[in-house]
Motif scaffolding. Sequence first.
Motif, PDB file in Angstrom:
ATOM      1  N   THR A  82       0.849  -1.179   0.000  1.00  0.00           N
ATOM      2  CA  THR A  82       0.000   0.000   0.000  1.00  0.00           C
ATOM      3  C   THR A  82       0.889   1.235   0.000  1.00  0.00           C
ATOM      4  O   THR A  82       1.895   1.282   0.716  1.00  0.00           O
ATOM      5  N   MET A  83       0.504   2.220  -0.777  1.00  0.00           N
ATOM      6  CA  MET A  83       1.293   3.446  -0.873  1.00  0.00           C
ATOM      7  C   MET A  83       1.171   4.277   0.407  1.00  0.00           C
ATOM      8  O   MET A  83       0.100   4.375   0.987  1.00  0.00           O
ATOM      9  N   THR A  84       2.279   4.864   0.827  1.00  0.00           N
ATOM     10  CA  THR A  84       2.280   5.802   1.940  1.00  0.00           C
ATOM     11  C   THR A  84       2.082   7.217   1.392  1.00  0.00           C
ATOM     12  O   THR A  84       2.095   7.431   0.170  1.00  0.00           O
ATOM     13  N   GLU A  85       1.952   8.157   2.292  1.00  0.00           N
ATOM     14  CA  GLU A  85       1.807   9.554   1.875  1.00  0.00           C
ATOM     15  C   GLU A  85       3.033  10.005   1.070  1.00  0.00           C
ATOM     16  O   GLU A  85       2.906  10.783   0.130  1.00  0.00           O
ATOM     17  N   LYS A  86       4.183   9.493   1.426  1.00  0.00           N
ATOM     18  CA  LYS A  86       5.414   9.827   0.704  1.00  0.00           C
ATOM     19  C   LYS A  86       5.293   9.449  -0.778  1.00  0.00           C
ATOM     20  O   LYS A  86       5.705  10.212  -1.656  1.00  0.00           O
ATOM     21  N   ALA A  87       4.711   8.303  -1.055  1.00  0.00           N
ATOM     22  CA  ALA A  87       4.516   7.868  -2.440  1.00  0.00           C
ATOM     23  C   ALA A  87       3.392   8.640  -3.112  1.00  0.00           C
ATOM     24  O   ALA A  87       3.503   9.000  -4.287  1.00  0.00           O
ATOM     25  N   ILE A  88       2.325   8.901  -2.367  1.00  0.00           N
ATOM     26  CA  ILE A  88       1.193   9.641  -2.928  1.00  0.00           C
ATOM     27  C   ILE A  88       1.645  11.042  -3.351  1.00  0.00           C
ATOM     28  O   ILE A  88       1.146  11.597  -4.339  1.00  0.00           O
ATOM     29  N   ASP A  89       2.619  11.600  -2.648  1.00  0.00           N
ATOM     30  CA  ASP A  89       3.168  12.904  -3.022  1.00  0.00           C
ATOM     31  C   ASP A  89       3.855  12.891  -4.391  1.00  0.00           C
ATOM     32  O   ASP A  89       4.120  13.939  -4.963  1.00  0.00           O
ATOM     33  N   LEU A  90       4.125  11.712  -4.921  1.00  0.00           N
ATOM     34  CA  LEU A  90       4.763  11.589  -6.239  1.00  0.00           C
ATOM     35  C   LEU A  90       3.771  11.674  -7.399  1.00  0.00           C
ATOM     36  O   LEU A  90       4.188  11.732  -8.557  1.00  0.00           O
ATOM     37  N   VAL A  91       2.484  11.684  -7.125  1.00  0.00           N
ATOM     38  CA  VAL A  91       1.491  11.721  -8.204  1.00  0.00           C
ATOM     39  C   VAL A  91       1.749  12.877  -9.166  1.00  0.00           C
ATOM     40  O   VAL A  91       1.765  12.662 -10.391  1.00  0.00           O
ATOM     41  N   PRO A  92       1.986  14.109  -8.701  1.00  0.00           N
ATOM     42  CA  PRO A  92       2.252  15.188  -9.668  1.00  0.00           C
ATOM     43  C   PRO A  92       3.493  14.927 -10.538  1.00  0.00           C
ATOM     44  O   PRO A  92       3.508  15.277 -11.713  1.00  0.00           O
ATOM     45  N   VAL A  93       4.485  14.292  -9.981  1.00  0.00           N
ATOM     46  CA  VAL A  93       5.696  13.965 -10.751  1.00  0.00           C
ATOM     47  C   VAL A  93       5.349  12.974 -11.852  1.00  0.00           C
ATOM     48  O   VAL A  93       5.768  13.141 -13.007  1.00  0.00           O
ATOM     49  N   LEU A  94       4.578  11.943 -11.516  1.00  0.00           N
ATOM     50  CA  LEU A  94       4.190  10.954 -12.522  1.00  0.00           C
ATOM     51  C   LEU A  94       3.288  11.571 -13.580  1.00  0.00           C
ATOM     52  O   LEU A  94       3.390  11.231 -14.761  1.00  0.00           O
TER      53      LEU A  94
END
Length: 142
Positions: A82-94
């Motif tokens: 499961t994604m953490t907030e740290k990973a969810i913060d990467l959505v704009p980058v992707l």
Amino acid sequence: MKPIATRSDCPISFSLDIFGDKWTLLILRDMILHEKNSFSEFMNSAEGIASNILIDRLNTLHSQGFVTKKASELNKSKFLYTMTEKAIDLVPVLVDLMEWGEKYNKKGEPKALLAKILKNRDKTIREIQEKLREKRYQPSAG
């Protein structure tokens, strides 16, 4: 798990130390866009990642705090990520990478999501992030 060695204090270099291989962002893409969360689901991705590389990248994402890992309630030998907030913060980058890739690779996908991004980028990013956050708190049996 070996620690990630940083080459310098440069933010771009630091980011590449984590995401500079050709698989890590694709695993995150599969979690974000295709709702994959298990080893077998990642193995079925179109790019054909080798199992030893997948294990290494999942372990790195876990040890670096991008994903949590837990045993499935239905099958204790199956792990769910499961994604953490740290990973969810990467959505704009992707999203930025998707836009750039679409501009220079017209065969790219997913067209429907890209159209939504082009229509209202910020709203679409918020919606993706909210969906991922909701999923983090839903029990998944896998």
